[in-house]
Design an enzyme around this catalytic site. Sequence first.
Site, mmCIF file in Angstrom:
data_model
loop_
_atom_site.group_PDB
_atom_site.id
_atom_site.type_symbol
_atom_site.label_atom_id
_atom_site.label_comp_id
_atom_site.label_asym_id
_atom_site.label_seq_id
_atom_site.Cartn_x
_atom_site.Cartn_y
_atom_site.Cartn_z
ATOM 1 N N ASP A 1 -40.483 -19.202 -22.559
ATOM 2 C CA ASP A 1 -41.256 -19.165 -21.329
ATOM 3 C C ASP A 1 -41.675 -17.912 -20.940
ATOM 4 O OD1 ASP A 1 -38.859 -19.516 -20.549
ATOM 5 O OD2 ASP A 1 -39.008 -21.065 -19.973
ATOM 6 N N ASP B 1 -32.568 -30.721 -13.510
ATOM 7 C CA ASP B 1 -33.954 -31.518 -13.079
ATOM 8 C C ASP B 1 -33.903 -32.456 -14.445
ATOM 9 O OD1 ASP B 1 -35.299 -29.865 -13.832
ATOM 10 O OD2 ASP B 1 -36.224 -30.395 -12.998
ATOM 11 N N HIS C 1 -34.928 -30.581 -17.223
ATOM 12 C CA HIS C 1 -35.996 -29.277 -18.027
ATOM 13 C C HIS C 1 -35.257 -28.526 -19.141
ATOM 14 C CE1 HIS C 1 -35.763 -25.985 -15.157
ATOM 15 N NE2 HIS C 1 -35.426 -25.821 -16.506
ATOM 16 N N GLU D 1 -41.399 -29.529 -16.722
ATOM 17 C CA GLU D 1 -40.212 -30.494 -15.450
ATOM 18 C C GLU D 1 -40.497 -31.731 -15.786
ATOM 19 O OE1 GLU D 1 -38.690 -28.134 -13.854
ATOM 20 O OE2 GLU D 1 -39.776 -26.903 -12.740
HETATM 21 P P1 PGA Z 1 -29.484 -21.336 -16.194
HETATM 22 O O1 PGA Z 1 -30.574 -22.659 -16.355
HETATM 23 O O2 PGA Z 1 -29.090 -21.744 -17.328
HETATM 24 O O3 PGA Z 1 -29.547 -20.590 -15.198
HETATM 25 O O4 PGA Z 1 -29.003 -22.706 -15.659
HETATM 26 C C1 PGA Z 1 -30.751 -23.056 -17.728
HETATM 27 C C2 PGA Z 1 -32.363 -23.996 -17.114
HETATM 28 O O5 PGA Z 1 -32.942 -23.714 -15.943
HETATM 29 O O6 PGA Z 1 -32.854 -24.779 -18.511
#
Ligand code: PGA
Length: 256
Positions: free
Chosen positions: A67, A136, A138, A143
Amino acid sequence: MEVVIAADADTVAEIAARIMIRAVTERPSAVLGLATGTTPLATYAHVVAAHRAGDLTLSAARAVLLDEYIGLPPDHPQTYRSTIRRVFTEQTDLPPDHVHGPNVWSTDLVAACASYESLLTELGGVDLQLLGIGTDGHIGFNEPGSSLMSRTRVKTLTATTRTDNARFFSNQDDVPHHVVTQGLGTILEARQILLLATGSRKSDAVARAIEGPLAARCPASVLQLHPHVTVLVDDHAADRLELADYYREIQATKEL
Ligand code: PGA
């Protein structure tokens, strides 16, 4: 799904690095799907160490991003292309022009999304996709509510994700609202998927992804449909897994 519960975050990183190194050793021209965020940093550090020790070359490998933020200038340090180069690929011999991401600077984002999908196909698909998971649920920036069949497209970030990611910016208002992300359908086409999660903040999302219903409410649950997924978590992230003892029992019989 293969669920591996490691004692701590560093063991998660060691095992994940071993899986990445194996993928590139077996196929030097492997296409690696790379995730940004904090979770995979320790894994990348182990892979970089293997490279520095002379045990691994990434000179023929490709890196493809999941992304990218929309709205940051191309040279902004928080673009995911800059981030992945800084935290990983520049510290190896993976050539800079072997790092690919969606062109969010195009004036035609719909065409840019389609051309990213074409590029993934031209590269022969992703051999190993590394994933983190949002609080959440994702994966990538898909999302809650994302179509389980979605392809690369523009998404709007939830307030939760913008708050989670504010730590990378000087203030929360600077976190972009929009991104281009590979879709859930796109991610599912990777031949092998490795999802990493550490810390108790992730325990709820991990439980919903692995043991909850298949539902757009928790996009990571779509991984239940994939034939070759390893979910690698530390004890804290495994805290809410009802079948934790069962996963540990199976794991004891395997070599990782
Ligand atoms: P993080 O993010 O590894 O910084 O916890 C994970 C994500 O949002 O996919």
